[in-house]
Scaffold this active site. Structure first.
Site, PDB file in Angstrom:
ATOM      1  N   TRP A  43       5.509   0.772   8.879  1.00  0.00           N
ATOM      2  CA  TRP A  43       4.512   0.956   7.560  1.00  0.00           C
ATOM      3  C   TRP A  43       2.849   0.872   7.973  1.00  0.00           C
ATOM      4  O   TRP A  43       2.989  -0.609   8.274  1.00  0.00           O
ATOM      5  CB  TRP A  43       4.690   0.753   6.741  1.00  0.00           C
ATOM      6  CG  TRP A  43       4.287   0.284   5.495  1.00  0.00           C
ATOM      7  CD1 TRP A  43       3.565  -1.007   5.173  1.00  0.00           C
ATOM      8  CD2 TRP A  43       4.162   1.689   4.086  1.00  0.00           C
ATOM      9  NE1 TRP A  43       2.767  -0.027   3.577  1.00  0.00           N
ATOM     10  CE2 TRP A  43       3.486   1.380   3.117  1.00  0.00           C
ATOM     11  CE3 TRP A  43       4.825   2.449   4.368  1.00  0.00           C
ATOM     12  CZ2 TRP A  43       3.174   2.025   2.217  1.00  0.00           C
ATOM     13  CZ3 TRP A  43       4.974   3.688   2.635  1.00  0.00           C
ATOM     14  CH2 TRP A  43       3.812   2.992   2.165  1.00  0.00           C
ATOM     15  N   ASP A  46      -3.872   0.590   3.083  1.00  0.00           N
ATOM     16  CA  ASP A  46      -4.952   0.619   3.433  1.00  0.00           C
ATOM     17  C   ASP A  46      -5.757  -0.070   4.265  1.00  0.00           C
ATOM     18  O   ASP A  46      -5.363  -0.541   5.259  1.00  0.00           O
ATOM     19  CB  ASP A  46      -5.919  -0.292   2.131  1.00  0.00           C
ATOM     20  CG  ASP A  46      -4.780   0.066   0.658  1.00  0.00           C
ATOM     21  OD1 ASP A  46      -4.130   0.240   0.570  1.00  0.00           O
ATOM     22  OD2 ASP A  46      -5.194  -1.048   0.394  1.00  0.00           O
ATOM     23  N   GLN A  62      -3.077  -2.502   6.593  1.00  0.00           N
ATOM     24  CA  GLN A  62      -1.824  -3.463   5.795  1.00  0.00           C
ATOM     25  C   GLN A  62      -1.051  -2.622   6.177  1.00  0.00           C
ATOM     26  O   GLN A  62      -0.775  -1.056   6.823  1.00  0.00           O
ATOM     27  CB  GLN A  62      -1.786  -3.197   3.961  1.00  0.00           C
ATOM     28  CG  GLN A  62      -2.765  -3.031   3.317  1.00  0.00           C
ATOM     29  CD  GLN A  62      -2.756  -5.232   3.550  1.00  0.00           C
ATOM     30  OE1 GLN A  62      -1.505  -5.443   1.909  1.00  0.00           O
ATOM     31  NE2 GLN A  62      -3.086  -5.605   3.639  1.00  0.00           N
ATOM     32  N   TRP A  70       6.848  -0.170   2.994  1.00  0.00           N
ATOM     33  CA  TRP A  70       5.998  -1.815   2.353  1.00  0.00           C
ATOM     34  C   TRP A  70       7.049  -2.509   2.137  1.00  0.00           C
ATOM     35  O   TRP A  70       7.744  -2.806   1.405  1.00  0.00           O
ATOM     36  CB  TRP A  70       5.619  -0.965   1.141  1.00  0.00           C
ATOM     37  CG  TRP A  70       4.508  -1.844   0.380  1.00  0.00           C
ATOM     38  CD1 TRP A  70       3.361  -2.030   1.056  1.00  0.00           C
ATOM     39  CD2 TRP A  70       4.687  -3.509  -0.230  1.00  0.00           C
ATOM     40  NE1 TRP A  70       2.357  -3.021   0.618  1.00  0.00           N
ATOM     41  CE2 TRP A  70       3.388  -3.666  -0.560  1.00  0.00           C
ATOM     42  CE3 TRP A  70       4.830  -3.783  -0.766  1.00  0.00           C
ATOM     43  CZ2 TRP A  70       2.864  -5.042  -1.526  1.00  0.00           C
ATOM     44  CZ3 TRP A  70       4.974  -4.601  -1.736  1.00  0.00           C
ATOM     45  CH2 TRP A  70       3.610  -5.067  -2.153  1.00  0.00           C
ATOM     46  N   SER A 106      -4.995  -6.413   0.852  1.00  0.00           N
ATOM     47  CA  SER A 106      -5.585  -6.036   1.338  1.00  0.00           C
ATOM     48  C   SER A 106      -7.681  -7.061   1.347  1.00  0.00           C
ATOM     49  O   SER A 106      -7.882  -7.806   0.557  1.00  0.00           O
ATOM     50  CB  SER A 106      -6.648  -4.834   0.748  1.00  0.00           C
ATOM     51  OG  SER A 106      -6.185  -3.619   1.127  1.00  0.00           O
TER      52      SER A 106
HETATM   53  C1  FRU Z   1      -3.789  -0.242  -3.087  1.00  0.00           C
HETATM   54  C2  FRU Z   1      -3.115  -2.119  -2.614  1.00  0.00           C
HETATM   55  C3  FRU Z   1      -4.196  -3.401  -2.207  1.00  0.00           C
HETATM   56  C4  FRU Z   1      -3.228  -3.948  -2.005  1.00  0.00           C
HETATM   57  C5  FRU Z   1      -2.524  -3.758  -1.171  1.00  0.00           C
HETATM   58  C6  FRU Z   1      -1.060  -4.483  -0.960  1.00  0.00           C
HETATM   59  O1  FRU Z   1      -3.033   0.150  -1.578  1.00  0.00           O
HETATM   60  O2  FRU Z   1      -2.054  -1.779  -4.145  1.00  0.00           O
HETATM   61  O3  FRU Z   1      -4.962  -3.284  -4.201  1.00  0.00           O
HETATM   62  O4  FRU Z   1      -4.240  -5.247  -1.705  1.00  0.00           O
HETATM   63  O5  FRU Z   1      -2.670  -2.119  -1.164  1.00  0.00           O
HETATM   64  O6  FRU Z   1      -0.919  -3.858   0.681  1.00  0.00           O
END
Ligand code: FRU
Length: 502
Positions: A43, A46, A62, A70, A106
């Site tokens: 996966w 961001d 991410q 996720w 992030s």
């Molecule tokens: C945005 C988000 C961020 C967070 C990250 C977690 O897509 O929700 O706010 O830091 O993804 O993966």
């Protein structure tokens, strides 16, 4: 520096092993992209830490290295000399400390004194409800070579949000920049009664941070949370980018689960307030979120976004990967609005040029030598008296597959329709588009499972993931009355993101 027990290193090694085991089988999937960044396996969401360090561009993301869904977040990493040809680097951050035990969320990167610093959000779940039971703090990691990172012993460097009308727990996604003697960062936040807002902080050393003010906030119509803010100065404008969650659809706008856009204004660095205009989208397609920008070697502002959407169906998950980045886009300002253009460097990938000029079309027309699944197509269409016209890409008549791009002359709207694109999510998105001298100019980037349409030199952009069969390669033009295809240029685009890990 910490990591006395090598916990961070161990967590990275294990994750790399997990990815390594799947890389080969993932690479055999037809939908793997040629010139868009995606993970070697599992996966991604961001873009993070988009930066220039010692002459190379770094892009982190991410990443969940154990599943195509996720999960606890790591930072994946790619780097490039030209923003086109990328190489995969080892995972840069793994959850390993108490303050980031449930994820390195992030954040961004900046060079200081010859070192590359990452400022990211340490995420901790404090109970079962991920919306309420969380503790988010801001943490710093540093690297000499831009590849191996150590978390600093002073972490977290921002241990809690400020007092006032600021939600105590939703406090994330720091984006750094330098202005005069200070480092600044914006942070995603919401008010106590759930209106999105952005917080502004400053520091002299990246370790001690002072809250300045709420830079901007929703007045009730811009969602309950603003994620992933970004801030920069471009052509005399101060631009605040953010990704609002929970905006309601209005007419043809805001039909994705969450939005990504910007406001344009002037920041008062003393009070910390941004005096700004209306919210504008950065992309009118289906799959565009959490964009991040950086200033490149030539002083250009370059943006990359996650080309996906939360909770959207992602058929590539069956093949052990998920998500991709958009191509890097150069931002310019025209009439106080942002235009996004494909970076010119992407033209290095062009081969097999096919060109047509001044072709009249009525009904449907297919050119025998125009087809493919990894290409750039530039078209300039003179609408003449037509009311509906456009083109279809990734077509296979036998399989009844097509991705439709149609212009409605009376409504001045361009529609991207993926109802018959193949597997995956369906639907249509619209962008308001004017004709210039009765002409429509499109640059369409097709990769194996994506489409990005740059309309009238970047005035509007529409991006989407599509999942056609590999046989679906034809291109058709169509119109209700006669149109003139003034110019068609097509180039196949080569692969520039490698399959393998190193
Ligand atoms: C945005 C988000 C961020 C967070 C990250 C977690 O897509 O929700 O706010 O830091 O993804 O993966």
């Amino acid at each position: 520096m910490i990591d006395k027990n090598g916990l961070h290193e161990k967590a990275i090694d294990l994750a790399m092993h997990s990815i390594g085991e799947k890389t080969k089988s993932v690479s055999e999937d037809y939908w793997r992209l040629n010139y868009h960044i995606s993970t070697p396996a599992f996966w991604m969401n961001d873009p993070n830490g988009f930066s220039l360090f010692k002459g190379e561009y770094h892009l982190f993301y991410q990443h969940h290295p154990y599943s195509s869904k996720w999960g606890p977040m790591f930072w994946g990493h790619v780097k490039s000399e030209d923003l086109v040809f990328w190489e995969h680097c080892p995972i840069a951050l793994a959850p390993s400390e108490k303050y980031d035990q449930d994820g390195c969320f992030s954040g961004s990167a900046i060079e200081k004194d010859g070192l590359l610093y990452l400022l990211y959000t340490g995420n901790v779940w404090t109970g079962p409800d991920y919306d309420k039971d969380l503790k988010q703090t801001q943490c710093l990691a540093v690297s000499k070579d831009g590849v191996y990172f150590n978390k600093i012993s002073e972490n977290p460097v921002i241990a809690s949000g400020p007092n006032g009308d600021v939600h105590p727990h939703h406090f994330r996604d720091p984006k750094l920049w330098k202005h005069k003697d200070y480092y600044y960062c914006v942070l995603g936040s919401r008010t106590l009664d759930h209106h999105g807002q952005v917080l502004l902080y400053r520091s002299v050393d990246l370790k001690t941070w002072e809250f300045i003010n709420v830079m901007a906030k929703s007045q009730g119509d811009l969602g309950y949370m603003w994620e992933c803010p970004d801030f920069f100065h471009l052509e005399n404008q101060d631009i605040l980018i953010m990704s609002p969650q929970g905006m309601e659809p209005v007419d043809y706008l805001y039909h994705n689960l969450h939005q990504a856009g910007y406001v344009n204004g002037k920041l008062n660095y003393e009070t910390g307030e941004l005096n700004h205009g209306d919210f504008e989208l950065l992309d009118y397609g289906f799959d565009f979120y959490a964009p991040q920008t950086m200033e490149d070697k030539k002083g250009r502002r370059i943006m990359v976004a996650w080309m996906a959407m939360w909770e959207s169906e992602m058929p590539e998950q069956q093949h052990n990967w998920a998500g991709a980045m958009t191509i890097p886009r150069q931002l310019i300002i025209h009439d106080k609005k942002i235009k996004s253009l494909p970076i010119p460097e992407i033209e290095k990938l062009r081969k097999d040029h096919v060109m047509y000029q001044n072709i009249m079309v009525q009904g449907e027309h297919k050119f025998a030598d125009l087809s493919g699944d990894s290409y750039e197509l530039e078209v300039i269409i003179d609408a003449q008296d037509a009311l509906f016209f456009g083109l279809k890409v990734r077509v296979c008549e036998e399989l009844n597959q097509e991705t439709l791009i149609v212009y409605d002359r009376l409504k001045n709207m361009l529609e991207l329709n993926r109802d018959r694109s193949g597997n995956g999510p369906k639907g249509s998105r619209k962008a308001p588009v004017k004709l210039y001298n009765n002409k429509l100019h499109l640059r369409i980037f097709i990769d194996k499972s994506s489409i990005e349409i740059f309309i009238n030199n970047g005035e509007k952009v529409m991006s989407a993931r599509i999942y056609p069969n590999q046989k679906s390669k034809d291109i058709y033009f169509f119109s209700d009355r006669e149109i003139q295809l003034k110019e068609i240029n097509k180039w196949n685009l080569e692969k520039s993101v490698p399959i393998s890990l190193f």
